[in-house]
Design an enzyme around this catalytic site. Structure first.
Site, PDB file in Angstrom:
ATOM      1  N   GLU A  84      39.050  83.717  78.868  1.00  0.00           N
ATOM      2  CA  GLU A  84      38.994  84.134  77.466  1.00  0.00           C
ATOM      3  C   GLU A  84      37.548  84.207  76.993  1.00  0.00           C
ATOM      4  O   GLU A  84      36.662  83.555  77.534  1.00  0.00           O
ATOM      5  CB  GLU A  84      39.809  83.168  76.597  1.00  0.00           C
ATOM      6  CG  GLU A  84      41.296  83.237  76.914  1.00  0.00           C
ATOM      7  CD  GLU A  84      42.132  82.143  76.285  1.00  0.00           C
ATOM      8  OE1 GLU A  84      43.347  82.360  76.104  1.00  0.00           O
ATOM      9  OE2 GLU A  84      41.584  81.050  75.982  1.00  0.00           O
TER      10      GLU A  84
ATOM     11  N   HIS B 195      46.609  73.212  79.871  1.00  0.00           N
ATOM     12  CA  HIS B 195      46.272  73.523  78.479  1.00  0.00           C
ATOM     13  C   HIS B 195      47.535  73.728  77.636  1.00  0.00           C
ATOM     14  O   HIS B 195      47.568  73.362  76.462  1.00  0.00           O
ATOM     15  CB  HIS B 195      45.399  74.776  78.450  1.00  0.00           C
ATOM     16  CG  HIS B 195      44.993  75.233  77.084  1.00  0.00           C
ATOM     17  ND1 HIS B 195      44.493  74.380  76.133  1.00  0.00           N
ATOM     18  CD2 HIS B 195      45.008  76.480  76.518  1.00  0.00           C
ATOM     19  CE1 HIS B 195      44.207  75.066  75.039  1.00  0.00           C
ATOM     20  NE2 HIS B 195      44.522  76.331  75.244  1.00  0.00           N
TER      21      HIS B 195
ATOM     22  N   HIS C  84      35.510  80.960  78.696  1.00  0.00           N
ATOM     23  CA  HIS C  84      36.111  79.804  79.360  1.00  0.00           C
ATOM     24  C   HIS C  84      37.377  80.181  80.110  1.00  0.00           C
ATOM     25  O   HIS C  84      37.997  81.219  79.863  1.00  0.00           O
ATOM     26  CB  HIS C  84      36.436  78.710  78.334  1.00  0.00           C
ATOM     27  CG  HIS C  84      37.470  79.097  77.328  1.00  0.00           C
ATOM     28  ND1 HIS C  84      37.160  79.758  76.158  1.00  0.00           N
ATOM     29  CD2 HIS C  84      38.824  78.924  77.315  1.00  0.00           C
ATOM     30  CE1 HIS C  84      38.261  79.975  75.461  1.00  0.00           C
ATOM     31  NE2 HIS C  84      39.290  79.490  76.151  1.00  0.00           N
TER      32      HIS C  84
ATOM     33  N   HIS D 127      50.506  83.175  77.225  1.00  0.00           N
ATOM     34  CA  HIS D 127      50.108  82.147  78.188  1.00  0.00           C
ATOM     35  C   HIS D 127      51.226  81.853  79.191  1.00  0.00           C
ATOM     36  O   HIS D 127      51.005  81.806  80.404  1.00  0.00           O
ATOM     37  CB  HIS D 127      49.740  80.844  77.464  1.00  0.00           C
ATOM     38  CG  HIS D 127      48.407  80.841  76.805  1.00  0.00           C
ATOM     39  ND1 HIS D 127      48.187  81.408  75.562  1.00  0.00           N
ATOM     40  CD2 HIS D 127      47.206  80.329  77.210  1.00  0.00           C
ATOM     41  CE1 HIS D 127      46.916  81.245  75.227  1.00  0.00           C
ATOM     42  NE2 HIS D 127      46.298  80.596  76.206  1.00  0.00           N
TER      43      HIS D 127
ATOM     44  N   ASP E 295      41.245  78.944  81.164  1.00  0.00           N
ATOM     45  CA  ASP E 295      42.371  78.083  80.826  1.00  0.00           C
ATOM     46  C   ASP E 295      43.032  77.581  82.104  1.00  0.00           C
ATOM     47  O   ASP E 295      43.220  78.350  83.053  1.00  0.00           O
ATOM     48  CB  ASP E 295      43.434  78.850  80.034  1.00  0.00           C
ATOM     49  CG  ASP E 295      43.091  79.008  78.569  1.00  0.00           C
ATOM     50  OD1 ASP E 295      42.028  78.516  78.147  1.00  0.00           O
ATOM     51  OD2 ASP E 295      43.889  79.632  77.845  1.00  0.00           O
TER      52      ASP E 295
ATOM     53  N   TRP F 291      37.462  77.167  67.814  1.00  0.00           N
ATOM     54  CA  TRP F 291      38.781  77.194  67.199  1.00  0.00           C
ATOM     55  C   TRP F 291      38.776  76.257  65.989  1.00  0.00           C
ATOM     56  O   TRP F 291      38.302  75.123  66.085  1.00  0.00           O
ATOM     57  CB  TRP F 291      39.825  76.739  68.215  1.00  0.00           C
ATOM     58  CG  TRP F 291      41.213  77.139  67.848  1.00  0.00           C
ATOM     59  CD1 TRP F 291      42.020  76.541  66.918  1.00  0.00           C
ATOM     60  CD2 TRP F 291      41.967  78.220  68.389  1.00  0.00           C
ATOM     61  NE1 TRP F 291      43.222  77.185  66.837  1.00  0.00           N
ATOM     62  CE2 TRP F 291      43.223  78.224  67.732  1.00  0.00           C
ATOM     63  CE3 TRP F 291      41.699  79.185  69.365  1.00  0.00           C
ATOM     64  CZ2 TRP F 291      44.213  79.152  68.039  1.00  0.00           C
ATOM     65  CZ3 TRP F 291      42.679  80.111  69.658  1.00  0.00           C
ATOM     66  CH2 TRP F 291      43.916  80.096  68.999  1.00  0.00           C
TER      67      TRP F 291
END
Length: 215
Positions: free
Chosen positions: A171, A58, A52, A159, A54, A18
């Site tokens: 993700e 987060h 990964h 989310h 979440d 990111w």
């Protein structure tokens, strides 16, 4: 009998992250030449690079951390569907592919799997999409994008909608070479006690030896 298919992004120093986040970096500061016996590697990374999981922490200050999450969510039967023809993962898109109960759902979007290039756009999960997943009994959803929300979003509707319906998030799964169908899945996060996310090694295997091998 089907074979296990690795749907994880390869983790190396070229892995996209990111913008502004900590990239993944591996090096070997202690070598066998130095110690006379072993090499010892060291990694620096965000918890949200590569494939990964979440944790609610987060995106929620009082949310559960990775080690608080039910490990059973990440092991068991799953369904892979292709929604690459849709701009959103909403109720309409989901109904076009799945109507029967399923506990784990992996979704291919139109985004090509390119671990070394961070995308400029993704296919988001909508509130009604999350609600329909809940209707199907989904407890975990995996997407082939780095987020279930638009990359510029601060509200993180996807989310929060998934959290509202008690659906865990994976993700950056790699699904370009996987055909639709039913699989067994193992996608275990690390037991990071206080973390907001965790890198995952995700693998799937066709159920009942079906014709679901990689393309």
């Amino acid at each position: 009998m089907g074979v296990w298919i690795d749907i994880s992004q390869p983790i190396n120093n070229n892995l996209a992250c990111w913008p502004g986040d900590q990239s993944f970096h591996f090096h070997t500061p202690v070598t066998k030449e130095m110690t006379g016996s072993v090499n010892i590697g060291r990694i620096t990374t965000s918890t949200h690079v590569g494939t990964h999981a979440d944790a609610p922490y987060h995106f929620m200050e009082d949310g559960k951390r990775i080690l608080d999450l039910e490990i059973d969510r990440y092991i068991g039967p799953c369904k892979v569907i292709d929604l690459s023809a849709f701009d959103e993962i909403d109720e309409t898109a989901l109904k076009s592919k799945v109507k029967e109960d399923t506990e784990r759902l992996l979704i291919r979007t139109s985004l090509p799997n390119n671990p070394e290039q961070f995308p400029t756009d993704v296919t988001p999960i909508t509130s009604d999409g999350a609600a329909y997943m809940h209707f199907l009994g989904v407890k975990l959803v995996g997407v082939d994008t780095p987020s279930v929300d638009p990359l510029s979003s601060k509200e993180l509707v996807g989310h929060h909608a998934l959290f509202k319906h008690d659906i865990n998030i994976l993700e950056n799964v790699m699904l370009d070479q996987v055909v639709e169908g039913d699989y067994e899945m193992i996608a275990l996060p690390l037991p990071l006690q206080d973390a907001d996310g965790s890198l995952v090694r995700a693998v799937i295997k066709p159920i009942n030896g079906g014709n679901h091998d990689a393309k």
